[in-house]
Design a protein around this motif. Structure first.
Motif, short mmCIF file in Angstrom:
data_model
loop_
_atom_site.label_atom_id
_atom_site.label_comp_id
_atom_site.label_asym_id
_atom_site.label_seq_id
_atom_site.Cartn_x
_atom_site.Cartn_y
_atom_site.Cartn_z
N LEU A 74 42.05 29.64 45.27
CA LEU A 74 40.60 29.61 45.07
C LEU A 74 39.99 30.42 46.21
N ALA A 75 39.34 31.52 45.86
CA ALA A 75 38.76 32.41 46.86
C ALA A 75 37.24 32.46 46.69
N VAL A 76 36.53 32.22 47.78
CA VAL A 76 35.06 32.34 47.77
C VAL A 76 34.71 33.61 48.54
N THR A 77 34.04 34.54 47.87
CA THR A 77 33.71 35.84 48.46
C THR A 77 32.25 36.18 48.19
N ASP A 78 31.74 37.17 48.90
CA ASP A 78 30.43 37.74 48.55
C ASP A 78 30.57 38.51 47.25
N PHE A 90 30.98 34.87 44.61
CA PHE A 90 31.91 34.60 43.52
C PHE A 90 32.87 33.51 44.02
N ALA A 91 33.10 32.50 43.21
CA ALA A 91 34.18 31.53 43.46
C ALA A 91 35.24 31.82 42.41
N THR A 92 36.35 32.41 42.83
CA THR A 92 37.35 32.95 41.91
C THR A 92 38.67 32.20 42.03
N LYS A 93 39.18 31.76 40.90
CA LYS A 93 40.52 31.16 40.86
C LYS A 93 41.45 32.12 40.14
N LEU A 94 42.55 32.48 40.80
CA LEU A 94 43.57 33.32 40.19
C LEU A 94 44.81 32.48 39.91
N ILE A 95 45.44 32.75 38.77
CA ILE A 95 46.67 32.06 38.38
C ILE A 95 47.76 33.13 38.22
N ALA A 96 48.89 32.95 38.88
CA ALA A 96 49.95 33.96 38.82
C ALA A 96 51.32 33.28 38.72
N ASP A 97 52.31 34.07 38.30
CA ASP A 97 53.70 33.61 38.23
C ASP A 97 54.39 33.96 39.54
N MET A 134 47.65 45.50 42.33
CA MET A 134 46.19 45.40 42.33
C MET A 134 45.57 45.46 43.71
N THR A 135 46.37 45.56 44.75
CA THR A 135 45.80 45.51 46.10
C THR A 135 45.05 46.79 46.47
N SER A 136 45.28 47.88 45.73
CA SER A 136 44.63 49.15 46.08
C SER A 136 43.87 49.73 44.90
N LEU A 137 43.34 48.87 44.02
CA LEU A 137 42.55 49.37 42.89
C LEU A 137 41.32 50.11 43.38
N ASP A 138 41.10 51.29 42.83
CA ASP A 138 39.96 52.10 43.23
C ASP A 138 38.74 51.70 42.39
N LEU A 139 38.21 50.52 42.69
CA LEU A 139 37.09 49.98 41.91
C LEU A 139 35.76 50.48 42.47
N ALA A 140 34.74 50.44 41.62
CA ALA A 140 33.44 50.98 41.99
C ALA A 140 32.84 50.23 43.18
N TYR A 141 32.31 50.99 44.15
CA TYR A 141 31.69 50.37 45.31
C TYR A 141 30.40 51.07 45.69
N ALA A 155 40.46 38.45 46.42
CA ALA A 155 41.11 37.26 45.86
C ALA A 155 42.61 37.51 45.66
N VAL A 156 42.98 38.71 45.18
CA VAL A 156 44.39 39.06 44.99
C VAL A 156 45.13 39.03 46.32
N GLN A 157 44.53 39.59 47.37
CA GLN A 157 45.19 39.64 48.67
C GLN A 157 45.39 38.24 49.25
N ILE A 158 44.40 37.36 49.03
CA ILE A 158 44.54 35.98 49.51
C ILE A 158 45.70 35.28 48.80
N LEU A 159 45.82 35.50 47.49
CA LEU A 159 46.91 34.89 46.74
C LEU A 159 48.26 35.45 47.19
N LEU A 160 48.30 36.75 47.48
CA LEU A 160 49.55 37.33 47.99
C LEU A 160 49.93 36.72 49.34
N ASN A 161 48.92 36.51 50.21
CA ASN A 161 49.20 35.87 51.50
C ASN A 161 49.82 34.49 51.29
N LYS A 162 49.33 33.80 50.29
CA LYS A 162 49.85 32.47 50.00
C LYS A 162 51.28 32.55 49.46
N LEU A 163 51.51 33.47 48.53
CA LEU A 163 52.86 33.64 47.97
C LEU A 163 53.87 34.06 49.02
#
Length: 583
Positions: A74-78, A90-97, A134-141, A155-163
């Motif tokens: 569960l990641a809370v971000t601006d 955004f309060a984002t929950k990611l689910i991964a294998d 997904m850690t280096s997606l060139d998304l609009a900024y 959120a992806v990076q936080i989940l990777l830190n956890k994994l």
């Protein structure tokens, strides 16, 4: 019913978007094209008042049911640059294998564009994307649209830190289920201490080697739950503590933004037995649902608390509770968030200042009073009278069980600020006007008639007339006649019985007699308590008793002496072993 493209199972997903794609697929197939529809992800988005929600892919529960080895975060971000107008979260929950590190689903809440977060998740899940991809997606900024590191990527990076074991944490679900039982809460909020009663740490000052005995004056094996505003600073502190040898730290995902922080014995599941909850409730301790904490009522004799008592209550709240003190509608003070195992210590601490807890159960409750003679309209010293009532009836009848709670209010004048006519027994200060008709000059503009708020005073046939049925004995007219026709007034007490506030409101009825002697009023009050104990049915309020047996009947008994003659028998009878009060 449609097919889930991840599990192949049938599911309910009635969306106009997928219905149109299914329609197009059917049309192409009817036209001879070799096409098929792969199924849905269950994507949805909803707009609520002040909050939007979006989701796609598998939920945590569905992913486990499908056989995946699931990890979530569960990641809370601006949601955009924090300095930009209308920025929010955004309060984002990611689910991964865990094994494949493939993204399985996303859920997101926020006031803004949750659809864009959801749609990025749709693309990642559809094409089998892994978290590492997904850690280096060139998304609009740009500041009006996003943060420099996109909230999805964060959120992806936080989940990777956890994994990868870089971050050790509890999810909100784990925390709510009691996983943090036995952990000491550490407040790392950047704005300063925000969680009452716990250790605060300024992250910026955690530098260099820690003292030998451990950073918090405890061993480095102590279980520490790190909580900040959203989770970031708790993670940064965890990294520093790990470096300095702390082995049992956990970050609370979403921190205080997403979770209700429970301290002390409330940090785990509810372990206090129903019997113990009932036992301490009789001591004025009301259970905080879902925790091991209680709000503890501190009794005041009449709604007035001395400066020394105030200091004691404030110190007690800081030492044993959450640090908060609230006032009930009956001017009783409650110390909030006291753990069950601290209740006895709290009561002993308060007793040192002459304070006590209580005010619950089917018995005489603490009296509530207005300001009395300190108010410009006050006709009696309501504080002094209330203190006498407190000693004689709250303390004197403390062990006497009643059919239900019995509330008493003392109002200093007919303004009824403390609603004496909405209590089981109400006393109202009176000043009964008297005037000398021989002095009255029948003025065309009568000062008495002009000031009367009830319109009870009128000049009729050249003389002042006061309608006794309309007059409420407020005393405002006394001394207002320039010719001294109304300089006298008799102080007295009006008594209401059978009032009630709440789900079934009832206005009390006034006894016919206006009392002029304080002891008479106290005698009537005692008779009312005795009548309620003897003639009330278990579970009914005094208002119900009065209505059931009749006001005239009750009034006759209260103005007589028969009840007092049987006081010993009434008090000693085995009645109402289980009363009706619930709070």
């Amino acid at each position: 019913m449609v097919t889930n493209r991840m599990t192949g199972e049938r599911q309910w997903s009635p969306m106009g978007s997928s219905a149109n794609m299914e329609g197009r697929t059917l049309a192409l197939a009817l036209g001879g094209e070799a096409v098929s529809y792969p199924g849905v992800l269950g994507t949805g988005v909803v707009k609520l008042p002040g909050l939007n929600g979006g989701r796609t892919g598998l939920t945590e529960e569905a992913a486990k049911a499908a056989g995946y080895d699931v990890e979530t975060v569960l990641a809370v971000t601006d949601d955009k640059a924090h300095y930009y107008p209308d920025s929010s979260f955004f309060a984002t929950k990611l689910i991964a294998d865990r094994k494949s590190r493939r993204l399985l689903g996303i859920q997101v809440l926020g006031p803004g564009a949750v659809d864009k977060m959801t749609d990025i998740g749709v693309m990642a899940v559809t094409f089998g994307g892994t978290l590492d991809q997904m850690t280096s997606l060139d998304l609009a900024y740009a500041p009006p649209f996003s943060t420099a590191i996109h909230p999805f990527v964060t959120a992806v990076q936080i989940l990777l830190n956890k994994l990868d074991g870089v971050m050790d944490s509890f999810t909100p679900a784990e925390y709510m289920d009691g996983a943090a039982a036995g952990y000491r809460v550490i407040d790392v909020n950047p704005a300063g201490p925000t969680i009452p009663g716990v250790t605060y740490v300024d992250l910026n000052k955690v530098q260099g080697e820690m003292p030998e005995q451990g950073f918090f004056g405890m061993g480095k094996e102590e279980k520490l739950l790190l909580v900040c505003a959203k989770g970031k600073r708790a993670y940064l502190l965890q990294n520093r503590l790990k470096y300095y040898g702390y082995t049992n730290t956990k970050v609370l995902e979403g921190s205080s933004f997403f979770n209700v922080i429970r301290t002390g014995s409330a940090a785990g599941k509810v372990t206090v037995s129903p019997e113990d909850i009932t036992r301490v409730k009789a001591l004025g301790c009301l259970h905080n649902k879902g925790t091991n904490n209680f709000n503890v009522r501190v009794i005041t004799r009449n709604g007035k608390v001395t400066a020394e008592e105030n200091r004691c209550i404030a110190d007690a709240a800081a030492l044993y509770g959450s640090g908060d003190v609230v006032m009930t509608t009956r001017l009783t003070m409650e110390i909030v968030g006291v753990p069950y195992d601290k209740i006895d210590e709290l009561r002993d601490f308060l007793a040192g200042a002459g304070l006590e807890t209580g005010g619950t159960g089917s018995k005489v409750r603490p009296v509530v009073a207005c300001k009395g003679t300190t108010c410009q309209y006050g006709q009696l010293d309501s504080y002094a009278l209330s203190e006498k009532i407190h000693e004689r009836f709250y303390h004197g009848y403390y062990e006497v069980k009643l059919p239900h709670k019995f509330k008493i209010a003392v109002g200093g004048c007919p303004n009824n600020c403390v609603k004496p006519d909405l209590n089981d027994f109400g006393i109202v200060g009176q000043r009964i006007p008297s005037y000398n008709v021989d002095i009255c000059r029948g003025c065309g503009k009568c000062q008495i008639a002009d000031i009367c708020p009830m319109g009870a005073a009128q000049v009729t046939d050249g003389k002042l007339v006061i309608d006794g049925d309309t007059c409420n004995n407020c005393g405002r007219c006394i001394g207002k006649c320039p010719f001294h026709a109304a300089d006298e007034g008799t102080y007295g007490y009006k008594v209401y019985i059978g009032g009630r506030w709440g789900k079934k409101t009832a206005h009390g009825q006034a006894l016919d007699k206006i009392f002029t002697i304080e002891e008479e009023v106290l005698s009537v009050l005692e008779k009312a308590i005795l009548l309620f104990r003897e003639q009330g049915n278990t579970g009914e309020r005094f208002a119900d008793t009065v209505n059931r047996i009749g006001f005239e009947n009750v009034q006759e008994q209260l103005l007589g002496d028969e009840l007092l003659s049987r006081k010993e028998n009434i008090v000693g009878a085995k009645l109402h072993l289980k009363g009706g009060a619930t709070c």
